[in-house]
Scaffold this active site. Structure first.
Site, PDB file in Angstrom:
ATOM      1  N   SER A   1     -16.133  28.741  32.862  1.00 49.55           N
ATOM      2  CA  SER A   1     -16.061  27.324  33.220  1.00 49.55           C
ATOM      3  C   SER A   1     -17.340  26.606  32.828  1.00 49.55           C
ATOM      4  O   SER A   1     -18.431  27.161  32.914  1.00 49.55           O
ATOM      5  CB  SER A   1     -15.837  27.163  34.719  1.00 49.55           C
ATOM      6  OG  SER A   1     -15.819  25.789  35.069  1.00 49.55           O
TER       7      SER A   1
ATOM      8  N   LYS B   1     -10.897  32.240  38.434  1.00 54.64           N
ATOM      9  CA  LYS B   1     -11.021  31.037  37.594  1.00 54.64           C
ATOM     10  C   LYS B   1      -9.887  30.054  37.900  1.00 54.64           C
ATOM     11  O   LYS B   1     -10.093  28.832  37.927  1.00 54.64           O
ATOM     12  CB  LYS B   1     -10.996  31.423  36.112  1.00 54.64           C
ATOM     13  CG  LYS B   1     -11.012  30.238  35.130  1.00 54.64           C
ATOM     14  CD  LYS B   1     -12.183  29.312  35.364  1.00 54.64           C
ATOM     15  CE  LYS B   1     -12.436  28.350  34.210  1.00 54.64           C
ATOM     16  NZ  LYS B   1     -11.291  27.636  33.667  1.00 54.64           N
TER      17      LYS B   1
ATOM     18  N   ASN C   1     -10.293  26.220  39.236  1.00 55.85           N
ATOM     19  CA  ASN C   1      -9.685  25.034  38.637  1.00 55.85           C
ATOM     20  C   ASN C   1      -8.858  24.254  39.651  1.00 55.85           C
ATOM     21  O   ASN C   1      -8.802  23.028  39.610  1.00 55.85           O
ATOM     22  CB  ASN C   1      -8.810  25.441  37.447  1.00 55.85           C
ATOM     23  CG  ASN C   1      -9.631  25.789  36.220  1.00 55.85           C
ATOM     24  OD1 ASN C   1     -10.819  26.088  36.313  1.00 55.85           O
ATOM     25  ND2 ASN C   1      -9.003  25.788  35.061  1.00 55.85           N
TER      26      ASN C   1
ATOM     27  N   GLU D   1     -11.205  22.308  41.592  1.00 61.40           N
ATOM     28  CA  GLU D   1     -11.634  21.202  40.724  1.00 61.40           C
ATOM     29  C   GLU D   1     -10.650  20.031  40.823  1.00 61.40           C
ATOM     30  O   GLU D   1     -11.057  18.870  40.925  1.00 61.40           O
ATOM     31  CB  GLU D   1     -11.720  21.715  39.289  1.00 61.40           C
ATOM     32  CG  GLU D   1     -12.132  20.700  38.245  1.00 61.40           C
ATOM     33  CD  GLU D   1     -12.090  21.316  36.848  1.00 61.40           C
ATOM     34  OE1 GLU D   1     -11.447  20.719  35.961  1.00 61.40           O
ATOM     35  OE2 GLU D   1     -12.689  22.395  36.654  1.00 61.40           O
TER      36      GLU D   1
END
Length: 488
Positions: free
Chosen positions: A134, A189, A193, A196
């Site tokens: 990232s 990951k 996200n 995010e």
């Protein structure tokens, strides 16, 4: 004779190209390969004669010499589109590899694909690492957050490279650590996200309040976000929000006012929500953020609906410094909820898959380099370091104090927004989760009674031990036969 490369990299799009330059800058010779098809045939040549000119790279358009140019055990990193292309490249590589060689997938692959690939390649004597990366273009070049998982045997060979190219936290430690077995690297990951998505929607909610209720100008909002970035909300996304709000086109107009209100998505947020359902872990705020992007894409539908249901005139009142502080606290408390949900999902997936994830280590990885990087992650790392088996982040003493301080303002801000017909979906979702989590007795007893009434799904009783199930003949016309008790 040309010395062999330390690592090979396949795929010279934005992320691959910048990651290769990062590796070379940190002292590693890199072999690069791009499939020679159509316009792509010149990608390697363009790279070598451009940004890579005069540097320690070897370029190839044929796979066999590319593989042979790499020092054993070979370390080959793919930075290509997730899905079938990854399997296709792996299949092409295998005839040229030897036992102990390592394949790394640095793309945004589904963690279940990584789980499958690790097992399949292990049977062939090749180590597979599914590696979450990232940081976007800038992070790839200057130091990303790196989340490798899969074949643990590969880590001693990869660690010197990955820890050197990774971003560094304020204390100097690399934002990279071994995650766990199977597809754990890509799972982490994926959750990153998802968080995010949540962070971005929370900031958008704050922007909506400041612009629609407070009537702040872009410059005023930029100043507010900048001030928040100097405090507990210090983060990359808050920082760039301030810059975005100040950015003008050559005409002098603010660009933010010209951008269509339709947000795109590539799927990892959706995957997080799907997996939260599979593992039975509430991820409501992130789900809301995903659905809001979907809703935003229906621009014409929303225009029609807004004409059919016009807004009432908003009450005009001064938006004071106290209101700005209340909004800041609302954003902060909601952010705590989002991360509490995300880390609870990580914890449950770790338990279910036997990954033994170190949640404190994951929080430390995210402190720099990645899109959600923030000082806030130090507090999360400290909470899990103090209590690795913490059931929920909201139960940690530090976050308990923080939420208690924000609680009244949080409720008032959300209530005022709804009274003013200002949409704040992420704030509302966070507050709803918090309210349910902290309610001693939820109305779920009625839901379960309804399930038993129409489907004989049974229920537990407050006056009997947990795990004992009962069925009631509610109408007097039913039977004593009940359905099997289980939770999907």
């Amino acid at each position: 004779m040309t010395r062999k490369s330390d690592i090979g990299l396949i795929g010279l799009a934005v992320m691959g190209e910048n990651l290769a330059l990062n590796m070379e800058r940190n002292g590693f010779q890199v072999s690069v390969y791009n499939r020679a098809e159509g316009a792509e045939a010149h990608v390697v040549e363009h790279f070598l004669s451009g940004r890579a000119e005069g540097k320690h790279f070897l370029g190839f358009t044929d796979l066999k010499p590319f593989v042979e140019s790499i020092e054993r055990p070979r370390k080959i990193m793919m930075m290509i589109r997730a899905g079938k292309p990854v399997d296709s490249v792996i299949d092409a590589l295998l005839p040229h590899l030897e036992e102990g060689d390592i394949i790394i997938d640095g793309g945004n692959s589904n963690w279940e694909d990584s789980e499958r690939r690790e097992a399949t390649l292990r049977a062939r004597g090749v180590y597979f690492v599914g590696c979450g990366i990232s940081g976007g273009e800038e992070g790839a070049l200057n130091g990303p957050a790196i989340m490798p998982g899969g074949a643990r045997e590969a880590w001693p060979t990869l660690e010197p490279i990955f820890t050197k190219i990774a971003a560094k936290a304020e204390d100097g430690s690399p934002c990279c650590a071994w995650i766990g077995a199977g597809g754990s690297g890509h799972f982490v990951k994926m959750v990153h996200n998802g968080i995010e998505y949540g962070d971005m929607q929370l900031i958008a909610d704050a922007y909506a309040v400041l612009s629609q209720i407070a009537g702040k100008s872009n410059e005023e909002m930029a100043t507010i976000f900048s001030s928040w970035g100097a405090g507990k909300l210090s983060s990359y996304l808050i920082e760039i929000t301030s810059e975005i709000l100040r950015h003008r086109e050559s005409s002098g107009d603010y660009l933010i006012d010209k951008i269509l209100d339709a947000a795109g998505q590539k799927g990892t947020g959706k995957w997080s929500v799907i997996n939260s359902l599979e593992y039975g872990e509430p991820l409501g705020l992130i789900a809301t953020a995903v659905y809001e992007r979907s809703l935003s894409s229906g621009v014409d539908l929303r225009r029609e609906a807004s004409e059919l249901y016009p807004r009432e005139a908003r009450q005009q009142s001064d938006f004071t410094e106290a209101d700005v502080l209340a909004l800041e606290r609302t954003l902060y408390a909601s952010k705590i909820v989002s991360y509490a949900q995300g880390f609870s999902l990580l914890s449950e997936a770790s338990r279910a898959n036997g990954w033994e994830l170190d949640l404190a280590s994951i929080a430390r990885i995210w402190r720099n380099g990645c899109i959600i990087r923030s000082s806030f992650l130090n507090d999360i790392a400290a909470a899990y370091q103090a209590e690795p088996e913490l059931k929920n982040l909201l139960l940690a003493p530090y976050f308990h104090r923080e939420v208690e301080e924000a609680r009244r303002d949080w409720r008032q801000t959300v209530a005022n927004a709804f009274l003013q017909e200002c949409s704040v979906p992420a704030f509302a979702s966070a507050l709803s989760y918090f309210s349910s989590l902290t309610t001693r007795r939820l109305p779920a007893n009625l839901v379960q009674a309804q399930r038993d009434f129409f489907g004989a799904h049974t229920f537990e009783r407050v006056d009997q031990p947990r795990g004992q199930f009962f069925h009631e003949n509610w109408t007097g016309r039913g039977s004593d036969t009940s359905s099997t008790s289980y939770n999907a």
